[in-house]
Design an enzyme around this catalytic site. Structure first.
Site, PDB file in Angstrom:
ATOM      1  N   ARG A 286       1.229  -0.903  -0.110  1.00 12.36           N
ATOM      2  CA  ARG A 286      -0.137  -0.106  -0.028  1.00 12.36           C
ATOM      3  C   ARG A 286       0.767   0.853  -0.224  1.00 12.36           C
ATOM      4  O   ARG A 286       1.858   1.311   0.378  1.00 12.36           O
ATOM      5  CB  ARG A 286      -0.768  -0.101   0.985  1.00 12.36           C
TER       6      ARG A 286
ATOM      7  N   GLU B  47      -4.707   7.359  -3.806  1.00 11.52           N
ATOM      8  CA  GLU B  47      -5.179   6.665  -5.450  1.00 11.52           C
ATOM      9  C   GLU B  47      -6.302   7.120  -5.760  1.00 11.52           C
ATOM     10  O   GLU B  47      -7.563   7.062  -5.224  1.00 11.52           O
ATOM     11  CB  GLU B  47      -5.013   5.053  -5.396  1.00 11.52           C
TER      12      GLU B  47
ATOM     13  N   HIS C 275      -2.450   0.484  -9.854  1.00 19.40           N
ATOM     14  CA  HIS C 275      -2.769  -0.371  -8.455  1.00 19.40           C
ATOM     15  C   HIS C 275      -3.135  -2.218  -9.240  1.00 19.40           C
ATOM     16  O   HIS C 275      -4.614  -2.107  -8.906  1.00 19.40           O
ATOM     17  CB  HIS C 275      -3.749   0.114  -7.536  1.00 19.40           C
TER      18      HIS C 275
END
Ligand code: GLV
Length: 319
Positions: A237, A266, A285
């Site tokens: 993360r 994000e 991601h």
């Protein structure tokens, strides 16, 4: 009939079995999640939520969801769930471990090679018409084969990446809360404390869950310990890394390059300083984004939801 709220438009074949046994409310747009305001309103009378890592299941949301008993999270990471608050209220939560391990490890290793061998830079260079001819040191990168890989967070995915690294004759060092004696014995992976791992590794890869303890685990001090030729890879993360410190280290040549699949914010804003650096490979991601893994993730969540709707205890419980 119980009511299930789906915060995304998921493929119909995975939603259909739920519609047979529950009232299902689903967000209608493919590329966005249900906006927060709407989510807070919609949860008022739902028994279950099926959401993604973008949905913050926090105290605020729970205060709006008095009937909630179950949350299925389409991810293995669950830093978006307030686990204690869920536990306190007797709400079950489940995630999607195992089924995404290989896809994530493949991507992590691909990102490592892409960063080391400047694949994205090279492809852009060619398409921009800059390729005037072969030259001996053009776009040279760092060799992967035989290098030392340091993995921080040796869970299922860390171990799968480490096993791939064996095929490249890499030495594997790892740092983890607990020792993995079996992996050490079977594959020759070696445990290091964090500082030693950072100092010895040619590639440092973070695969640890994001928690209060791992927040900014990699900051200026840790980056300063790495080799100037080191490559940093993050597939956990964004919050595990201090991005401002990472930017400085990359800009000043304290480390050589970074490959990032995750960001503190994000989607990462395109004007983010890290995206201005040629020695950063940035991905949106996508570590678990193989068709197979995503389908298995849907199935895992659906199975858990159906079990809950049948008044039974689902697998993969976090609470
Ligand atoms: C993706 O980041 C996941 O946690 O599954």
């Amino acid at each position: 009939m119980k009511k299930v709220l789906i915060t995304r438009k998921f493929p119909e074949q995975f939603v259909a079995p739920l519609q047979e046994v529950a009232e299902v409310v689903q967000w209608h747009e493919e590329h966005s999640a249900m906006p927060r305001e709407q989510l807070l309103q919609q949860v008022a009378d739902v028994d279950a939520i099926w959401g993604t890592l973008e949905d913050q299941i926090d105290e605020e949301l729970l205060a709006h969801a008095p009937k909630l008993k179950m949350v299925a999270n389409l991810a293995v990471g669950y830093n978006n769930l307030h686990i204690e608050a869920l536990r306190d209220r007797g709400i079950m939560a489940t995630n999607t471990p195992n089924v995404l391990t290989n896809a994530t490890a493949d991507l992590a290793f691909g990102l490592l090679i892409a960063t080391a061998r400047r694949l994205v830079e090279g492809a852009d260079y060619l398409r921009a018409g800059q390729w005037q001819g072969w030259s001996p040191m053009q776009l040279t990168g760092m060799e992967v084969s035989g290098a030392t890989l340091g993995i921080i967070g040796m869970g299922r995915i860390g171990s799968a990446v480490a096993r791939r690294a064996r095929g490249f004759d890499m030495q594997v060092l790892y740092h983890n809360r607990n020792r993995k004696y079996e992996d050490e014995e079977m594959y020759g992976f070696r445990y290091r404390d964090l500082d030693a791992l950072l100092q010895e590794s040619d590639f440092v890869m973070v695969l640890t869950p994001y928690t209060a303890e791992t927040h900014h685990l990699i900051s200026a001090r840790e980056l300063a310990l790495m080799k100037e030729t080191a490559i940093f890879i993050n597939v956990s993360r964004g919050g595990t890394v201090d991005e401002a410190a990472l930017y400085d280290a990359l800009k000043n040549g304290d480390i050589w390059a970074a490959g990032l699949d995750v960001f503190e914010q994000e989607p990462v804003p395109v004007e983010h300083p890290l995206l201005t650096l040629p020695n950063v490979v940035a991905l949106p991601h996508i570590a678990s984004a193989s068709v197979k893994a995503r389908h298995e993730m849907f199935k895992t969540n659906v199975e858990a939801l159906l079990t809950f709707l049948d008044d039974d205890k689902p697998k993969n419980r976090l609470t």
